[in-house]
Design a protein around this motif. Sequence first.
Motif, mmCIF file in Angstrom:
data_model
loop_
_atom_site.group_PDB
_atom_site.id
_atom_site.type_symbol
_atom_site.label_atom_id
_atom_site.label_comp_id
_atom_site.label_asym_id
_atom_site.label_seq_id
_atom_site.Cartn_x
_atom_site.Cartn_y
_atom_site.Cartn_z
ATOM 1 N N ASP A 486 24.417 40.495 33.521
ATOM 2 C CA ASP A 486 25.615 40.370 34.353
ATOM 3 C C ASP A 486 26.827 40.456 33.432
ATOM 4 O O ASP A 486 27.098 39.535 32.659
ATOM 5 C CB ASP A 486 25.582 39.026 35.091
ATOM 6 C CG ASP A 486 26.787 38.798 35.985
ATOM 7 O OD1 ASP A 486 27.752 39.582 35.928
ATOM 8 O OD2 ASP A 486 26.774 37.813 36.756
ATOM 9 N N VAL A 487 27.573 41.576 33.489
ATOM 10 C CA VAL A 487 28.706 41.788 32.585
ATOM 11 C C VAL A 487 30.038 41.787 33.335
ATOM 12 O O VAL A 487 31.066 42.171 32.782
ATOM 13 C CB VAL A 487 28.545 43.115 31.807
ATOM 14 C CG1 VAL A 487 27.294 43.086 30.953
ATOM 15 C CG2 VAL A 487 28.549 44.319 32.750
ATOM 16 N N ALA A 504 31.274 33.150 21.533
ATOM 17 C CA ALA A 504 31.192 32.653 22.901
ATOM 18 C C ALA A 504 31.598 33.797 23.808
ATOM 19 O O ALA A 504 32.598 34.466 23.546
ATOM 20 C CB ALA A 504 32.108 31.453 23.094
ATOM 21 N N TYR A 505 30.842 34.053 24.878
ATOM 22 C CA TYR A 505 31.156 35.192 25.733
ATOM 23 C C TYR A 505 30.636 34.941 27.142
ATOM 24 O O TYR A 505 29.631 34.250 27.357
ATOM 25 C CB TYR A 505 30.566 36.487 25.165
ATOM 26 C CG TYR A 505 29.116 36.419 24.771
ATOM 27 C CD1 TYR A 505 28.104 36.825 25.642
ATOM 28 C CD2 TYR A 505 28.737 35.928 23.516
ATOM 29 C CE1 TYR A 505 26.772 36.754 25.274
ATOM 30 C CE2 TYR A 505 27.412 35.847 23.140
ATOM 31 C CZ TYR A 505 26.422 36.263 24.026
ATOM 32 O OH TYR A 505 25.095 36.180 23.676
ATOM 33 N N SER A 506 31.345 35.508 28.118
ATOM 34 C CA SER A 506 30.963 35.355 29.515
ATOM 35 C C SER A 506 29.585 35.972 29.738
ATOM 36 O O SER A 506 29.310 37.087 29.303
ATOM 37 C CB SER A 506 31.993 36.027 30.417
ATOM 38 O OG SER A 506 31.569 36.032 31.749
ATOM 39 N N SER A 507 28.734 35.233 30.464
ATOM 40 C CA SER A 507 27.363 35.714 30.656
ATOM 41 C C SER A 507 26.919 35.737 32.110
ATOM 42 O O SER A 507 25.848 36.254 32.417
ATOM 43 C CB SER A 507 26.390 34.835 29.855
ATOM 44 O OG SER A 507 26.428 33.497 30.310
ATOM 45 N N ALA A 508 27.743 35.180 33.023
ATOM 46 C CA ALA A 508 27.367 35.180 34.434
ATOM 47 C C ALA A 508 28.622 35.098 35.281
ATOM 48 O O ALA A 508 29.462 34.219 35.064
ATOM 49 C CB ALA A 508 26.432 34.012 34.763
ATOM 50 N N SER A 509 28.778 36.012 36.230
ATOM 51 C CA SER A 509 29.921 36.001 37.129
ATOM 52 C C SER A 509 29.692 35.007 38.255
ATOM 53 O O SER A 509 28.683 34.289 38.283
ATOM 54 C CB SER A 509 30.153 37.408 37.678
ATOM 55 O OG SER A 509 29.010 37.851 38.402
ATOM 56 N N LEU A 540 29.743 26.905 36.585
ATOM 57 C CA LEU A 540 31.016 26.261 36.863
ATOM 58 C C LEU A 540 31.447 26.428 38.319
ATOM 59 O O LEU A 540 32.291 25.681 38.807
ATOM 60 C CB LEU A 540 32.098 26.840 35.937
ATOM 61 C CG LEU A 540 33.388 26.056 35.761
ATOM 62 C CD1 LEU A 540 33.117 24.636 35.284
ATOM 63 C CD2 LEU A 540 34.310 26.775 34.767
ATOM 64 N N GLY A 541 30.866 27.411 39.022
ATOM 65 C CA GLY A 541 31.226 27.597 40.418
ATOM 66 C C GLY A 541 30.924 29.001 40.900
ATOM 67 O O GLY A 541 30.616 29.905 40.115
ATOM 68 N N THR A 542 31.021 29.210 42.213
ATOM 69 C CA THR A 542 30.612 30.479 42.821
ATOM 70 C C THR A 542 31.748 31.182 43.569
ATOM 71 O O THR A 542 31.507 32.132 44.301
ATOM 72 C CB THR A 542 29.457 30.240 43.798
ATOM 73 O OG1 THR A 542 29.853 29.253 44.768
ATOM 74 C CG2 THR A 542 28.211 29.762 43.064
ATOM 75 N N THR A 543 32.978 30.721 43.401
ATOM 76 C CA THR A 543 34.111 31.391 44.042
ATOM 77 C C THR A 543 34.413 32.700 43.327
ATOM 78 O O THR A 543 34.582 32.714 42.097
ATOM 79 C CB THR A 543 35.369 30.498 44.028
ATOM 80 O OG1 THR A 543 35.117 29.338 44.815
ATOM 81 C CG2 THR A 543 36.571 31.239 44.589
ATOM 82 N N GLU A 544 34.483 33.782 44.079
ATOM 83 C CA GLU A 544 34.801 35.086 43.504
ATOM 84 C C GLU A 544 36.289 35.362 43.716
ATOM 85 O O GLU A 544 36.745 35.615 44.827
ATOM 86 C CB GLU A 544 33.971 36.191 44.170
ATOM 87 C CG GLU A 544 34.236 37.575 43.603
ATOM 88 C CD GLU A 544 34.126 37.609 42.094
ATOM 89 O OE1 GLU A 544 35.180 37.622 41.407
ATOM 90 O OE2 GLU A 544 32.990 37.604 41.601
ATOM 91 N N SER A 545 37.052 35.295 42.638
ATOM 92 C CA SER A 545 38.496 35.509 42.719
ATOM 93 C C SER A 545 38.877 36.978 42.571
ATOM 94 O O SER A 545 40.042 37.336 42.739
ATOM 95 C CB SER A 545 39.204 34.701 41.629
ATOM 96 O OG SER A 545 38.852 35.198 40.339
ATOM 97 N N ASN A 546 37.886 37.816 42.215
ATOM 98 C CA ASN A 546 38.133 39.245 41.985
ATOM 99 C C ASN A 546 39.139 39.496 40.865
ATOM 100 O O ASN A 546 39.809 40.522 40.843
ATOM 101 C CB ASN A 546 38.605 39.926 43.274
ATOM 102 C CG ASN A 546 37.539 39.941 44.349
ATOM 103 O OD1 ASN A 546 36.393 40.297 44.097
ATOM 104 N ND2 ASN A 546 37.906 39.518 45.556
ATOM 105 N N THR A 547 39.244 38.554 39.935
ATOM 106 C CA THR A 547 40.106 38.740 38.771
ATOM 107 C C THR A 547 39.300 39.149 37.538
ATOM 108 O O THR A 547 39.871 39.616 36.557
ATOM 109 C CB THR A 547 40.858 37.447 38.431
ATOM 110 O OG1 THR A 547 39.911 36.434 38.057
ATOM 111 C CG2 THR A 547 41.677 36.954 39.608
ATOM 112 N N TYR A 548 37.978 38.938 37.578
ATOM 113 C CA TYR A 548 37.071 39.245 36.463
ATOM 114 C C TYR A 548 37.465 38.490 35.193
ATOM 115 O O TYR A 548 37.143 38.900 34.091
ATOM 116 C CB TYR A 548 37.014 40.752 36.202
ATOM 117 C CG TYR A 548 36.742 41.532 37.448
ATOM 118 C CD1 TYR A 548 35.466 41.620 37.992
ATOM 119 C CD2 TYR A 548 37.773 42.170 38.134
ATOM 120 C CE1 TYR A 548 35.211 42.309 39.173
ATOM 121 C CE2 TYR A 548 37.539 42.869 39.311
ATOM 122 C CZ TYR A 548 36.255 42.927 39.826
ATOM 123 O OH TYR A 548 36.017 43.603 40.988
ATOM 124 N N SER A 549 38.172 37.392 35.383
ATOM 125 C CA SER A 549 38.719 36.643 34.255
ATOM 126 C C SER A 549 37.828 35.463 33.918
ATOM 127 O O SER A 549 37.510 34.640 34.787
ATOM 128 C CB SER A 549 40.130 36.154 34.592
ATOM 129 O OG SER A 549 40.698 35.468 33.492
#
Length: 631
Positions: A486-487, A504-509, A540-549
């Motif tokens: 998941d990138v 440290a890097y994002s690993s799950a949206s 941390l949570g499942t809200t999709e803000s569509n910011t990809y941040s």
Amino acid sequence: MQGMGDYFAKNTYTNPSLVPAVTWKNAPVYNAPAGLKLNGNTLSWSATAPARANAIIRYTVYAVPINKSVELASGADGLDGAYLQGVTYGTSFTLDSSVADTDKYWYAVCVYDGYGLESKPAVTNYLDNESDAISLVAPADGATVDFNVNFSWTAAAGATYTIDIATDENFTKVVYSQEGLTGTSHSVNLKPLYVPSGANCWWRVSALQTKRRPYTTPAAQFTAPVRTSSDYEEGYTPVKDKATYADNGNLSIESLWLRSAHAPYSNFTVESDGSLNRGMTATATNVYVSGRKSNSSSADIYLAEYDAATGAHIRDIKLDDSGKCGYYPCNDVFTDAKGNVIISNLTTNAVTNPIRLFKVNLSDGTLKSLGEFSTEGRIDHVTVYGDVDSDLWYVFAAISNGTDVARWPVNKGIVGTCLRRTIDAYSGSSSVSHLAVAPRVHAVSPLRVYVDGSATAFAHYKLQGQSMALTGQLNNSSDTNVRLTDVLNNGGCLFNVGSTEMLAYSSASASNGTKWKLSVHGNSDMSDLAYRWTIPANGLGTTESNTYSAPVVAVPMGDGVTNVYIYSPGNGLAAYAITDKNAGVNDITVDSTDAPVEYYTLQGIRVSADALTPGLYIRRQGTRATKLLIR
């Protein structure tokens, strides 16, 4: 666009101002104008001779309230622009009737040269007699106080008083000021003010008697009370990540606090889906989240400030209107090598709406422009390499839905030519042909960066010739746990924990809970990358803000400890402490003269010797570490 000029005049450009001074060139120093006098509504003075042929000589004219001394009416660069009446090439100036009142104003004129520099002021109608001296009574100099403080001082006959409280002894960071007091005591509640926990503060009082200049006492110091988390945010109690994390070799990790908008925590409040709060950065004491009130170029902007130790919300710092710009202002926040906090905008076309950077004064929200950065394409996020207060630093950005990384040098305040280089290969799927939405860049030298796009994994690139060469990616590691399926989210950083280098890097949206991986790093090709933990283990949570941040920031705390802060718009904010049990600067006693020399920024990022720019670094050789200043 009709009416925009009126809007800015009313809401943004409410005071006149001067152009930025050219401070990096050798300029003559002029004396204050001679012969200043007031006749009716007209000021006049003698002409100042230019220091050299063809030099520009102008004059700035000020009207200052009679109860302000020169010192109280001045800032670091001269008299406050709020009092500026105009600029003239002549040797006379007619005052507006609103300020032509000698019972209410004194007047000043400065030489204003072609470099944008002002002389010291010549003054008229400035009251010669100072008000009677007073002295501070309580709290005593050096006292430690509670939140509710009763300040008191001695009296001057018929005077009114002004009290100022600041977090620095030069009173450039005033957190409280009250004019027009008639008594000799005044109670102040420090709790709602921006007074850091246990901080040194200073206070002073000015006395003003009729037809006299104010007398200002010498400042006295006091120590503010130590705050608990509830002293910042009423009813808040820090909660830690409910998962447990085993030690891994020489490294251990501990949750400091976790704030999530979702159960079982539900201790974090977000506006809408979080899309108005996309950026996060941290210092040793505070965490900052960028914010704007709406998706508009004229939206009010702010930084939400949290206590780094507890996660308590301290305040929202309203930022001044100069930061309002297109496409959307205050889209991101980050720090430079010195720890300066900087904000940037989002732009869909960086030619017509350049990226604009501002350094934030955290005490009052005022902004200092650091320049405009133009190039073709949309830019969501930028970063800096170096110290923005130094002579040379760099700005980096990756082009959204593009193939390029852009770099701008800033040399003595002048933004240089944009250098764009095309990425030669992408980490992840072989079918990827661009970085996709809202990519982020993490710079580790003027030539080396990590890039993370919503179609690509966090990867290392080096500026080589006409391209950005892919030199390291997660898939190069034999440890399959470091790799990603998941990138979508973008965020990552390189840092040190003691002598151990980590990524440290994002690993799950959001669809997979919003997580980050922590891995030990060594070679720039990432072939020796070794997985350690995933945080938070349960997301941390499942809200999709569509910011990809999904920004992640590491702050070295000393003695082998580094704090890591993670943030997801719409989901939450959390902090972890990673400890190298074998490290600690205080334990360094032996020098290994045959060991290789390594260099690190103060943020713990390793840099090559040939990439050192002016600034302060840590030089490590074997088990010995020293600070090194590059000029």
